[in-house]
Motif scaffolding. Sequence first.
Motif, PDB file in Angstrom:
ATOM      1  N   SER A 106       0.856  -1.197   0.000  1.00 12.65           N
ATOM      2  CA  SER A 106       0.000   0.000   0.000  1.00 12.65           C
ATOM      3  C   SER A 106       0.885   1.237   0.000  1.00 12.65           C
ATOM      4  O   SER A 106       2.011   1.190   0.497  1.00 12.65           O
ATOM      5  CB  SER A 106      -0.916   0.009   1.228  1.00 12.65           C
ATOM      6  N   PRO A 107       0.384   2.358  -0.542  1.00  7.47           N
ATOM      7  CA  PRO A 107       1.231   3.555  -0.593  1.00  7.47           C
ATOM      8  C   PRO A 107       1.725   4.013   0.782  1.00  7.47           C
ATOM      9  O   PRO A 107       2.798   4.582   0.890  1.00  7.47           O
ATOM     10  CB  PRO A 107       0.318   4.616  -1.216  1.00  7.47           C
ATOM     11  N   ALA A 108       0.943   3.749   1.839  1.00  8.70           N
ATOM     12  CA  ALA A 108       1.375   4.133   3.177  1.00  8.70           C
ATOM     13  C   ALA A 108       2.305   3.082   3.783  1.00  8.70           C
ATOM     14  O   ALA A 108       2.884   3.302   4.839  1.00  8.70           O
ATOM     15  CB  ALA A 108       0.169   4.365   4.084  1.00  8.70           C
ATOM     16  N   GLY A 109       2.427   1.931   3.136  1.00  5.28           N
ATOM     17  CA  GLY A 109       3.399   0.933   3.553  1.00  5.28           C
ATOM     18  C   GLY A 109       2.919  -0.082   4.575  1.00  5.28           C
ATOM     19  O   GLY A 109       3.722  -0.858   5.089  1.00  5.28           O
ATOM     20  N   SER A 110       1.626  -0.080   4.893  1.00  8.79           N
ATOM     21  CA  SER A 110       1.106  -1.063   5.840  1.00  8.79           C
ATOM     22  C   SER A 110      -0.336  -1.403   5.493  1.00  8.79           C
ATOM     23  O   SER A 110      -0.896  -0.887   4.528  1.00  8.79           O
ATOM     24  CB  SER A 110       1.168  -0.523   7.269  1.00  8.79           C
ATOM     25  N   HIS A 111      -0.950  -2.257   6.342  1.00  4.96           N
ATOM     26  CA  HIS A 111      -2.346  -2.645   6.132  1.00  4.96           C
ATOM     27  C   HIS A 111      -3.312  -1.536   6.540  1.00  4.96           C
ATOM     28  O   HIS A 111      -4.511  -1.631   6.274  1.00  4.96           O
ATOM     29  CB  HIS A 111      -2.635  -3.901   6.951  1.00  4.96           C
ATOM     30  N   LYS A 112      -2.843  -0.496   7.206  1.00  3.82           N
ATOM     31  CA  LYS A 112      -3.746   0.511   7.777  1.00  3.82           C
ATOM     32  C   LYS A 112      -4.689   1.170   6.758  1.00  3.82           C
ATOM     33  O   LYS A 112      -5.836   1.474   7.110  1.00  3.82           O
ATOM     34  CB  LYS A 112      -2.937   1.571   8.534  1.00  3.82           C
ATOM     35  N   PRO A 113      -4.263   1.423   5.517  1.00  3.92           N
ATOM     36  CA  PRO A 113      -5.217   2.029   4.571  1.00  3.92           C
ATOM     37  C   PRO A 113      -6.468   1.174   4.314  1.00  3.92           C
ATOM     38  O   PRO A 113      -7.476   1.712   3.858  1.00  3.92           O
ATOM     39  CB  PRO A 113      -4.396   2.194   3.286  1.00  3.92           C
ATOM     40  N   ASN A 114      -6.412  -0.137   4.583  1.00  5.47           N
ATOM     41  CA  ASN A 114      -7.603  -0.969   4.371  1.00  5.47           C
ATOM     42  C   ASN A 114      -8.810  -0.438   5.139  1.00  5.47           C
ATOM     43  O   ASN A 114      -9.950  -0.594   4.694  1.00  5.47           O
ATOM     44  CB  ASN A 114      -7.348  -2.421   4.821  1.00  5.47           C
ATOM     45  N   THR A 115      -8.563   0.158   6.291  1.00  5.75           N
ATOM     46  CA  THR A 115      -9.671   0.750   7.047  1.00  5.75           C
ATOM     47  C   THR A 115      -9.695   2.275   6.920  1.00  5.75           C
ATOM     48  O   THR A 115     -10.758   2.876   6.971  1.00  5.75           O
ATOM     49  CB  THR A 115      -9.647   0.317   8.534  1.00  5.75           C
ATOM     50  N   ALA A 116      -8.552   2.901   6.698  1.00 14.49           N
ATOM     51  CA  ALA A 116      -8.544   4.364   6.550  1.00 14.49           C
ATOM     52  C   ALA A 116      -9.392   4.784   5.349  1.00 14.49           C
ATOM     53  O   ALA A 116     -10.137   5.773   5.418  1.00 14.49           O
ATOM     54  CB  ALA A 116      -7.106   4.865   6.390  1.00 14.49           C
ATOM     55  N   VAL A 117      -9.300   4.026   4.267  1.00 11.74           N
ATOM     56  CA  VAL A 117     -10.035   4.393   3.046  1.00 11.74           C
ATOM     57  C   VAL A 117     -11.552   4.304   3.264  1.00 11.74           C
ATOM     58  O   VAL A 117     -12.261   5.286   3.008  1.00 11.74           O
ATOM     59  CB  VAL A 117      -9.558   3.550   1.839  1.00 11.74           C
ATOM     60  N   PRO A 118     -12.110   3.176   3.734  1.00 13.66           N
ATOM     61  CA  PRO A 118     -13.554   3.205   3.978  1.00 13.66           C
ATOM     62  C   PRO A 118     -13.962   4.206   5.051  1.00 13.66           C
ATOM     63  O   PRO A 118     -15.039   4.812   4.945  1.00 13.66           O
ATOM     64  CB  PRO A 118     -13.884   1.755   4.393  1.00 13.66           C
ATOM     65  N   GLN A 119     -13.142   4.408   6.059  1.00 15.38           N
ATOM     66  CA  GLN A 119     -13.518   5.408   7.073  1.00 15.38           C
ATOM     67  C   GLN A 119     -13.620   6.793   6.448  1.00 15.38           C
ATOM     68  O   GLN A 119     -14.566   7.540   6.703  1.00 15.38           O
ATOM     69  CB  GLN A 119     -12.511   5.407   8.237  1.00 15.38           C
ATOM     70  N   ALA A 120     -12.651   7.141   5.610  1.00 16.15           N
ATOM     71  CA  ALA A 120     -12.718   8.448   4.932  1.00 16.15           C
ATOM     72  C   ALA A 120     -13.944   8.500   4.031  1.00 16.15           C
ATOM     73  O   ALA A 120     -14.674   9.498   3.999  1.00 16.15           O
ATOM     74  CB  ALA A 120     -11.439   8.685   4.128  1.00 16.15           C
ATOM     75  N   TYR A 121     -14.193   7.411   3.323  1.00 14.83           N
ATOM     76  CA  TYR A 121     -15.339   7.384   2.403  1.00 14.83           C
ATOM     77  C   TYR A 121     -16.670   7.603   3.130  1.00 14.83           C
ATOM     78  O   TYR A 121     -17.486   8.442   2.736  1.00 14.83           O
ATOM     79  CB  TYR A 121     -15.367   6.046   1.645  1.00 14.83           C
ATOM     80  N   TYR A 122     -16.913   6.844   4.202  1.00 12.81           N
ATOM     81  CA  TYR A 122     -18.202   6.961   4.901  1.00 12.81           C
ATOM     82  C   TYR A 122     -18.360   8.338   5.535  1.00 12.81           C
ATOM     83  O   TYR A 122     -19.464   8.864   5.625  1.00 12.81           O
ATOM     84  CB  TYR A 122     -18.341   5.864   5.965  1.00 12.81           C
ATOM     85  N   ASN A 123     -17.260   8.925   5.973  1.00 11.31           N
ATOM     86  CA  ASN A 123     -17.339  10.285   6.508  1.00 11.31           C
ATOM     87  C   ASN A 123     -17.696  11.275   5.406  1.00 11.31           C
ATOM     88  O   ASN A 123     -18.541  12.142   5.594  1.00 11.31           O
ATOM     89  CB  ASN A 123     -16.015  10.663   7.184  1.00 11.31           C
ATOM     90  N   LYS A 124     -17.051  11.122   4.264  1.00 14.40           N
ATOM     91  CA  LYS A 124     -17.342  11.991   3.126  1.00 14.40           C
ATOM     92  C   LYS A 124     -18.833  11.882   2.756  1.00 14.40           C
ATOM     93  O   LYS A 124     -19.505  12.896   2.542  1.00 14.40           O
ATOM     94  CB  LYS A 124     -16.470  11.567   1.947  1.00 14.40           C
ATOM     95  N   GLN A 125     -19.327  10.650   2.706  1.00 12.88           N
ATOM     96  CA  GLN A 125     -20.737  10.416   2.368  1.00 12.88           C
ATOM     97  C   GLN A 125     -21.674  11.117   3.339  1.00 12.88           C
ATOM     98  O   GLN A 125     -22.752  11.567   2.975  1.00 12.88           O
ATOM     99  CB  GLN A 125     -21.056   8.910   2.422  1.00 12.88           C
ATOM    100  N   ALA A 126     -21.239  11.189   4.608  1.00 12.05           N
ATOM    101  CA  ALA A 126     -22.094  11.787   5.640  1.00 12.05           C
ATOM    102  C   ALA A 126     -21.929  13.307   5.689  1.00 12.05           C
ATOM    103  O   ALA A 126     -22.479  13.967   6.585  1.00 12.05           O
ATOM    104  CB  ALA A 126     -21.760  11.163   6.999  1.00 12.05           C
ATOM    105  N   GLY A 127     -21.180  13.864   4.757  1.00 15.25           N
ATOM    106  CA  GLY A 127     -21.039  15.322   4.699  1.00 15.25           C
ATOM    107  C   GLY A 127     -19.973  15.881   5.622  1.00 15.25           C
ATOM    108  O   GLY A 127     -19.852  17.099   5.791  1.00 15.25           O
ATOM    109  N   VAL A 128     -19.183  14.985   6.224  1.00 12.65           N
ATOM    110  CA  VAL A 128     -18.089  15.437   7.094  1.00 12.65           C
ATOM    111  C   VAL A 128     -17.007  16.077   6.217  1.00 12.65           C
ATOM    112  O   VAL A 128     -16.747  15.615   5.104  1.00 12.65           O
ATOM    113  CB  VAL A 128     -17.518  14.233   7.889  1.00 12.65           C
ATOM    114  N   LYS A 129     -16.412  17.169   6.710  1.00 13.10           N
ATOM    115  CA  LYS A 129     -15.405  17.880   5.907  1.00 13.10           C
ATOM    116  C   LYS A 129     -13.982  17.553   6.352  1.00 13.10           C
ATOM    117  O   LYS A 129     -13.023  17.801   5.618  1.00 13.10           O
ATOM    118  CB  LYS A 129     -15.587  19.409   6.053  1.00 13.10           C
ATOM    119  N   ARG A 130     -13.850  17.052   7.581  1.00 12.94           N
ATOM    120  CA  ARG A 130     -12.523  17.016   8.183  1.00 12.94           C
ATOM    121  C   ARG A 130     -12.462  15.870   9.186  1.00 12.94           C
ATOM    122  O   ARG A 130     -13.434  15.618   9.916  1.00 12.94           O
ATOM    123  CB  ARG A 130     -12.309  18.354   8.891  1.00 12.94           C
ATOM    124  N   LEU A 131     -11.338  15.161   9.212  1.00 14.13           N
ATOM    125  CA  LEU A 131     -11.140  14.099  10.196  1.00 14.13           C
ATOM    126  C   LEU A 131      -9.984  14.456  11.114  1.00 14.13           C
ATOM    127  O   LEU A 131      -8.996  15.057  10.686  1.00 14.13           O
ATOM    128  CB  LEU A 131     -10.845  12.763   9.507  1.00 14.13           C
TER     129      LEU A 131
END
Lengths: 450, 450
Positions: A106-131
Amino acid sequence: MSQSKILLAEQEIPRQWYNIQADMTNLPPPPLHPGTKRPAAAEDFAPLFPPALIEQEMSTERWIDIPEEVLAIYRLWRPSPLFRAHRLEKALGTPARIYYKYEGVSPAGSHKPNTAVPQAYYNKQAGVKRLSTETGAGQWGSALSLACSFFGLECTVYMVKVSFQQKPYRRSLMETWGAEVIPSPSDRTEAGRKVLAKDPDSPGSLGIAISEAVEDAVLREDTRYSLGSVLNHVMLHQTIIGLEAKKQLALVDDYPDVVIGCCGGGSNFSGLAFPFLADKFAGRKVRAVAVEPAACPSLTKGTLAYDFGDTVGLTPLLMMYTLGHSFVPPTIHAGGLRYHGASPLVSQLYRDGLIEAAAYPQGDVFASAVLFARTEGILPAPESAHAIHGAIEEAKECAKTGEPRTILFCLSGHGHFDLASYDAYLSGKLENAYYAEEESKRALAELPEV
Amino acid sequence: MSQSKILLAEQEIPRQWYNIQADMTNLPPPPLHPGTKRPAAAEDFAPLFPPALIEQEMSTERWIDIPEEVLAIYRLWRPSPLFRAHRLEKALGTPARIYYKYEGVSPAGSHKPNTAVPQAYYNKQAGVKRLSTETGAGQWGSALSLACSFFGLECTVYMVKVSFQQKPYRRSLMETWGAEVIPSPSDRTEAGRKVLAKDPDSPGSLGIAISEAVEDAVLREDTRYSLGSVLNHVMLHQTIIGLEAKKQLALVDDYPDVVIGCCGGGSNFSGLAFPFLADKFAGRKVRAVAVEPAACPSLTKGTLAYDFGDTVGLTPLLMMYTLGHSFVPPTIHAGGLRYHGASPLVSQLYRDGLIEAAAYPQGDVFASAVLFARTEGILPAPESAHAIHGAIEEAKECAKTGEPRTILFCLSGHGHFDLASYDAYLSGKLENAYYAEEESKRALAELPEV
């Protein structure tokens, strides 16, 4: 010689995550509100997480669809490769077949993006601007920065001040992906200001950084908080690792006798092991081993109890094997495994005898890491090296007994940002470190009353 | 959306390297012995290289078999992935299709192991026990350390002292793979002692390090020298990049209008471009662009002449576009491209109008690198970012003209060890740097007489 690399075609990427809660006979007791000590309701989590993640946290559906927008990002590096460790096997003289699933691509070098990506996505969907989030060594902060850059979210990372100073490259990486990185304690939050008032030179801690990130999210309507381990929805997202590995092993007609993952909060171990435990629930024989550092052995030496997720004591109470939320583990190089507890799902499985755990000291772990680098080439992260060491111990046993066991472990990330640790090891300055029982006794005496 | 990642099955890995010398109408004039100034014979190279590599250096066979032992190592990371840069295309609003071949998946993080592995292999075959080499920024030294660890060869790397001090992590990486790393100038060689006698605080230079590595190899019967660029056999080994890329593009029924690689000594550019030039020799229309830094523009601003390969003037004379072997380029972050000349093969192709060249300043290159990181995720090495910038310039032209050109570039490595450069860029401290014409005029006046 058979294949070294077992690749899955892009269209073979799993379309659903596996939710182990659907199959567990005993679910962990619910999280408790830190104030009332009563089971926390969905609305208690609303200031922190978007609705979709709260729903996943509590869901008992077996399969949960991965959104197409998340799959589109996953495809930048997934399916990740599965390797057969021919050269390591030869060096060990073992009849075992050793496979490893490599998440360092992964570009970040670990398994962590596997959850970072959906977390960012669901926040974006909910209209969140910032994490907002916290990071210690920097793996999680890097992953969330990357994910936010993909979805056009702002990202603020509270980075433990001593790491911020000692690891400027991790900070630069996050900034390259567009994140704002704040050394913690900072004067941006009440929590940070309190600490600074007492000690202007405070080096910070993960506990303080969590408090700052949580406060930041709670106080701003456009902001939510993001966590990289421990919680159920994080384990869920990581199951993509094990789901892919099963498909890849099927391509070479193999199936593991044992799966091995390193274990701090538990996200990497869970990601690999849970899809195999699904088979175990259905009657198939397979062992799963969580490997933790001897310096912070929450499963092998901890107590199962309700405890805070953070050091300061602001989060909901979670039922987990814990060394006590105020436990201070010795400084070791696998910073990602220096967590006082294990995720509630992992804890419950361990309690019910469905998984095993082992703890090893870092000197032994680094010896295995160097052997791995010199045979397989890849320089492993110190965290990942715990899984390597666990696999090598299994393979050595096979060498003694002659049993041709199939061993699968997760290489959760590369060690390109951890070379100071290797330098310490190679120059003989890295010592084995063990947890102090008295320190845990003290910390366990501070468990919250429920 | 079509595929992001175009993978080649392990059994599809090419079995032969492509030797462009078989197809060139005009071959470069032969290297000259530095003393006699007459064409160097095979035996002149014998103290430095094993017979198989000298043979490859001079061969005009079109296809050269890759030994099975080398393929077995290549398979640890090869075939490397080819990516379609959907997200970058979208950010640029271009009708162009942009593909990139990613060599950062090798354990050393760049394309360099493609030649380090066969070089180590052929030396091992010839009974050599130990290899010596030099390294500046550390990419090549890392690759050779890795390759030697695979074949059980000792490896001594003379690392430019200032890099040794400023980049301790690169040193640790080489040591993890078992290499001995010596800060240069050292007291291990006559060359080093001479420099130290004059200036005990000398920060070293690539030229001095080459002299030390060559002296080390020449004086010890069990030792040979290894070089990571410039020479014909190095270009040969790197053609595996372009050969794979051709197969991968065929899988999606595409073919490049233009192929782009960064160019210092020329190994990465050649590796990608030569297999496509084979088609060009056969009448197919395809452009190839070598991208160099404006701070060290040997193709676009240099002179075609016989010159030394090293700064000190010990190597055979090579016919190349050069800024003069004593030319000192401004300090830039793409250390791997700070070479005064271009390989004889690349130089000849440029002279004959078969390839193009472009030079860009580092500030523009870093802007493209950050755009790439934020869209495609991967953090590029500063050297590789030159190819990215070249590709982006092409794609922007397509956006203007509406032409849906197919652009292929090589992402030669990741930037995990280059974050200080990103930090400088993001904090506004990185400036565009251009070569000084007067400095090159001075250096060109020192060209050896032939």
